[in-house]
Enzyme design. Sequence first.
Site, PDB file in Angstrom:
ATOM      1  N   LYS A  93       0.835  -1.219   0.000  1.00  0.00           N
ATOM      2  CA  LYS A  93       0.000   0.000   0.000  1.00  0.00           C
ATOM      3  C   LYS A  93       0.865   1.262   0.000  1.00  0.00           C
ATOM      4  O   LYS A  93       0.668   2.165  -0.808  1.00  0.00           O
ATOM      5  CB  LYS A  93      -0.946   0.016   1.224  1.00  0.00           C
ATOM      6  CG  LYS A  93      -1.904  -1.167   1.288  1.00  0.00           C
ATOM      7  CD  LYS A  93      -2.853  -1.080   2.462  1.00  0.00           C
ATOM      8  CE  LYS A  93      -2.192  -1.138   3.812  1.00  0.00           C
ATOM      9  NZ  LYS A  93      -1.534  -2.424   4.132  1.00  0.00           N
ATOM     10  N   ARG A 151     -10.254   0.201   8.262  1.00  0.00           N
ATOM     11  CA  ARG A 151      -9.795  -1.161   8.513  1.00  0.00           C
ATOM     12  C   ARG A 151     -10.844  -1.989   9.243  1.00  0.00           C
ATOM     13  O   ARG A 151     -10.610  -3.161   9.525  1.00  0.00           O
ATOM     14  CB  ARG A 151      -8.562  -1.097   9.418  1.00  0.00           C
ATOM     15  CG  ARG A 151      -7.263  -1.278   8.669  1.00  0.00           C
ATOM     16  CD  ARG A 151      -6.153  -0.995   9.660  1.00  0.00           C
ATOM     17  NE  ARG A 151      -5.003  -1.763   9.405  1.00  0.00           N
ATOM     18  CZ  ARG A 151      -3.872  -1.226   8.903  1.00  0.00           C
ATOM     19  NH1 ARG A 151      -3.797   0.031   8.592  1.00  0.00           N
ATOM     20  NH2 ARG A 151      -2.838  -1.994   8.740  1.00  0.00           N
ATOM     21  N   ARG A 200      11.866  -5.498   5.340  1.00  0.00           N
ATOM     22  CA  ARG A 200      11.691  -4.052   5.142  1.00  0.00           C
ATOM     23  C   ARG A 200      12.660  -3.236   6.011  1.00  0.00           C
ATOM     24  O   ARG A 200      12.845  -3.517   7.191  1.00  0.00           O
ATOM     25  CB  ARG A 200      10.252  -3.647   5.493  1.00  0.00           C
ATOM     26  CG  ARG A 200      10.085  -2.133   5.553  1.00  0.00           C
ATOM     27  CD  ARG A 200       8.672  -1.676   5.567  1.00  0.00           C
ATOM     28  NE  ARG A 200       7.826  -2.401   6.487  1.00  0.00           N
ATOM     29  CZ  ARG A 200       6.501  -2.351   6.445  1.00  0.00           C
ATOM     30  NH1 ARG A 200       5.901  -1.632   5.516  1.00  0.00           N
ATOM     31  NH2 ARG A 200       5.798  -3.027   7.310  1.00  0.00           N
ATOM     32  N   ARG A 229      11.007  -1.452  11.431  1.00  0.00           N
ATOM     33  CA  ARG A 229       9.824  -1.062  12.206  1.00  0.00           C
ATOM     34  C   ARG A 229       9.615  -2.022  13.377  1.00  0.00           C
ATOM     35  O   ARG A 229       9.821  -3.229  13.246  1.00  0.00           O
ATOM     36  CB  ARG A 229       8.585  -1.083  11.291  1.00  0.00           C
ATOM     37  CG  ARG A 229       8.230   0.298  10.792  1.00  0.00           C
ATOM     38  CD  ARG A 229       7.178   0.290   9.739  1.00  0.00           C
ATOM     39  NE  ARG A 229       5.946  -0.417  10.091  1.00  0.00           N
ATOM     40  CZ  ARG A 229       4.854  -0.393   9.328  1.00  0.00           C
ATOM     41  NH1 ARG A 229       4.848   0.291   8.199  1.00  0.00           N
ATOM     42  NH2 ARG A 229       3.776  -1.070   9.679  1.00  0.00           N
ATOM     43  N   ARG A 258      -0.659  -9.544  12.924  1.00  0.00           N
ATOM     44  CA  ARG A 258      -1.281  -8.523  12.059  1.00  0.00           C
ATOM     45  C   ARG A 258      -2.058  -9.193  10.930  1.00  0.00           C
ATOM     46  O   ARG A 258      -3.129  -8.718  10.541  1.00  0.00           O
ATOM     47  CB  ARG A 258      -0.195  -7.592  11.481  1.00  0.00           C
ATOM     48  CG  ARG A 258       0.317  -6.591  12.502  1.00  0.00           C
ATOM     49  CD  ARG A 258       1.650  -6.019  12.135  1.00  0.00           C
ATOM     50  NE  ARG A 258       1.624  -5.137  10.985  1.00  0.00           N
ATOM     51  CZ  ARG A 258       2.724  -4.712  10.370  1.00  0.00           C
ATOM     52  NH1 ARG A 258       3.908  -5.080  10.789  1.00  0.00           N
ATOM     53  NH2 ARG A 258       2.626  -3.906   9.341  1.00  0.00           N
TER      54      ARG A 258
HETATM   55  P1  AP5 Z   1       4.774  -1.495   1.903  1.00  0.00           P
HETATM   56  O1  AP5 Z   1       4.528  -0.720   0.678  1.00  0.00           O
HETATM   57  O2  AP5 Z   1       5.398  -0.828   3.062  1.00  0.00           O
HETATM   58  O3  AP5 Z   1       3.418  -2.249   2.313  1.00  0.00           O
HETATM   59  P2  AP5 Z   1       2.191  -1.754   3.196  1.00  0.00           P
HETATM   60  O4  AP5 Z   1       0.989  -2.444   2.658  1.00  0.00           O
HETATM   61  O5  AP5 Z   1       2.183  -0.274   3.287  1.00  0.00           O
HETATM   62  O6  AP5 Z   1       2.623  -2.428   4.561  1.00  0.00           O
HETATM   63  P3  AP5 Z   1       2.440  -1.889   6.039  1.00  0.00           P
HETATM   64  O7  AP5 Z   1       3.263  -2.794   6.904  1.00  0.00           O
HETATM   65  O8  AP5 Z   1       2.693  -0.420   6.117  1.00  0.00           O
HETATM   66  O9  AP5 Z   1       0.949  -2.199   6.245  1.00  0.00           O
HETATM   67  P4  AP5 Z   1       0.133  -2.192   7.526  1.00  0.00           P
HETATM   68  O10 AP5 Z   1      -1.210  -2.020   6.975  1.00  0.00           O
HETATM   69  O11 AP5 Z   1       0.299  -3.368   8.404  1.00  0.00           O
HETATM   70  O12 AP5 Z   1       0.797  -1.035   8.388  1.00  0.00           O
HETATM   71  P5  AP5 Z   1       0.290   0.408   8.768  1.00  0.00           P
HETATM   72  O13 AP5 Z   1       1.481   1.247   8.868  1.00  0.00           O
HETATM   73  O14 AP5 Z   1      -0.825   0.836   7.900  1.00  0.00           O
HETATM   74  O15 AP5 Z   1       5.645  -2.772   1.489  1.00  0.00           O
HETATM   75  C1  AP5 Z   1       6.142  -3.684   2.457  1.00  0.00           C
HETATM   76  C2  AP5 Z   1       7.569  -4.120   2.034  1.00  0.00           C
HETATM   77  O16 AP5 Z   1       7.487  -4.835   0.806  1.00  0.00           O
HETATM   78  C3  AP5 Z   1       8.533  -2.941   1.760  1.00  0.00           C
HETATM   79  O17 AP5 Z   1       9.812  -3.300   2.187  1.00  0.00           O
HETATM   80  C4  AP5 Z   1       8.494  -2.757   0.239  1.00  0.00           C
HETATM   81  O18 AP5 Z   1       9.707  -2.247  -0.261  1.00  0.00           O
HETATM   82  C5  AP5 Z   1       8.230  -4.191  -0.248  1.00  0.00           C
HETATM   83  N1  AP5 Z   1       7.401  -4.236  -1.453  1.00  0.00           N
HETATM   84  C6  AP5 Z   1       6.280  -3.493  -1.711  1.00  0.00           C
HETATM   85  N2  AP5 Z   1       5.748  -3.820  -2.911  1.00  0.00           N
HETATM   86  C7  AP5 Z   1       6.548  -4.805  -3.414  1.00  0.00           C
HETATM   87  C8  AP5 Z   1       6.521  -5.572  -4.627  1.00  0.00           C
HETATM   88  N3  AP5 Z   1       5.546  -5.395  -5.551  1.00  0.00           N
HETATM   89  N4  AP5 Z   1       7.475  -6.507  -4.811  1.00  0.00           N
HETATM   90  C9  AP5 Z   1       8.457  -6.698  -3.879  1.00  0.00           C
HETATM   91  N5  AP5 Z   1       8.546  -5.992  -2.721  1.00  0.00           N
HETATM   92  C10 AP5 Z   1       7.600  -5.062  -2.486  1.00  0.00           C
HETATM   93  O19 AP5 Z   1      -0.314   0.157  10.218  1.00  0.00           O
HETATM   94  C11 AP5 Z   1       0.520  -0.202  11.301  1.00  0.00           C
HETATM   95  C12 AP5 Z   1      -0.319  -0.423  12.533  1.00  0.00           C
HETATM   96  O20 AP5 Z   1      -1.000   0.796  12.883  1.00  0.00           O
HETATM   97  C13 AP5 Z   1      -1.443  -1.462  12.397  1.00  0.00           C
HETATM   98  O21 AP5 Z   1      -0.977  -2.778  12.632  1.00  0.00           O
HETATM   99  C14 AP5 Z   1      -2.428  -0.975  13.471  1.00  0.00           C
HETATM  100  O22 AP5 Z   1      -1.991  -1.362  14.733  1.00  0.00           O
HETATM  101  C15 AP5 Z   1      -2.301   0.533  13.376  1.00  0.00           C
HETATM  102  N6  AP5 Z   1      -3.292   1.106  12.443  1.00  0.00           N
HETATM  103  C16 AP5 Z   1      -3.040   1.732  11.260  1.00  0.00           C
HETATM  104  N7  AP5 Z   1      -4.176   2.115  10.664  1.00  0.00           N
HETATM  105  C17 AP5 Z   1      -5.193   1.723  11.493  1.00  0.00           C
HETATM  106  C18 AP5 Z   1      -6.614   1.799  11.420  1.00  0.00           C
HETATM  107  N8  AP5 Z   1      -7.222   2.369  10.363  1.00  0.00           N
HETATM  108  N9  AP5 Z   1      -7.326   1.280  12.436  1.00  0.00           N
HETATM  109  C19 AP5 Z   1      -6.735   0.728  13.507  1.00  0.00           C
HETATM  110  N10 AP5 Z   1      -5.392   0.589  13.632  1.00  0.00           N
HETATM  111  C20 AP5 Z   1      -4.629   1.094  12.637  1.00  0.00           C
HETATM  112 MG    MG Z   2       2.301   1.122   4.894  1.00  0.00          MG
END
Ligand code: AP5
Ligand code: MG
Length: 216
Positions: free
Chosen positions: A13, A88, A127, A160, A171
């Site tokens: 994402k 979410r 990552r 992270r 997760r």
């Molecule tokens: P990346 O692009 O970082 O993926 P992402 O989907 O953004 O992953 P996140 O870990 O950020 O998702 P998340 O939803 O768990 O975390 P968030 O920060 O939103 O890619 C991941 C890796 O893969 C990178 O190293 C990248 O380089 C690589 N990659 C990407 N695309 C690729 C490809 N095509 N091929 C190869 N490699 C690739 O949330 C964190 C925490 O915050 C949650 O767990 C929760 O506790 C809280 N939170 C956030 N939002 C909410 C909400 N709305 N409600 C409640 N809690 C929330």
């Molecule tokens: Mg992200």
Amino acid sequence: MRIILLGSPGSGKGTQATRIEKKYDIPHISTGDIFRSNISKQTEIGIEAKKYIDQGLLVPDELTLKIVESRFLEDDCKGGFLLDGFPRTLVQAEALDKELEKIGKSLNAVINLTVKDDTIIKRMTGRRVCGSCGENFNLYFNKSRVESTCDKCGGTLYTRADDNVETVTNRLKVYKDQTFPLIDFYGKKGLLATINGEQAADDVFIAIIEALEKVK
Ligand code: AP5
Ligand code: MG
């Protein structure tokens, strides 16, 4: 354009959001990034959110809605926005509908990135993020030229706190239990575009743009 990026943790994402925001000139709103920024500043919200994030659990809806609702009202969101990691839960999706109704706007598309669990574990444990500019690297897929150093700004890369195998497994479970129902929710509204997130990042982007151009 008003777009949601849906998809499991590590589905790409954030990687795609950076590209989409440039292409359509809309702000990228990541609830995860907002929480992490609050955690590093040790705000009240950050201290509370950290308790959940470190365990791989969702931050409670009430707190999450508090940080997002005010964000939609900012000037840069007038022409649209790109939501990454929000909504979410069904409660959050319904709250978003209400906010949009209030301002007389609607969503253009919900992009659902699909990636298999074993790929996700590899992506997330590999990552590395730049502590200065936020650029993403990956030990397996996109290594920095110099170990632990950002190619873009020379900053130091970090892992992270929620990217260890145990938390990632949690997760993924939480995603299946609480976020997966949104696929059906947006599918029924005719907004869903499902994209194979296993492809190379450039190809994922091409597929997303193809889908978005149809609903612009
Ligand atoms: P990346 O692009 O970082 O993926 P992402 O989907 O953004 O992953 P996140 O870990 O950020 O998702 P998340 O939803 O768990 O975390 P968030 O920060 O939103 O890619 C991941 C890796 O893969 C990178 O190293 C990248 O380089 C690589 N990659 C990407 N695309 C690729 C490809 N095509 N091929 C190869 N490699 C690739 O949330 C964190 C925490 O915050 C949650 O767990 C929760 O506790 C809280 N939170 C956030 N939002 C909410 C909400 N709305 N409600 C409640 N809690 C929330
Ligand atoms: Mg992200």
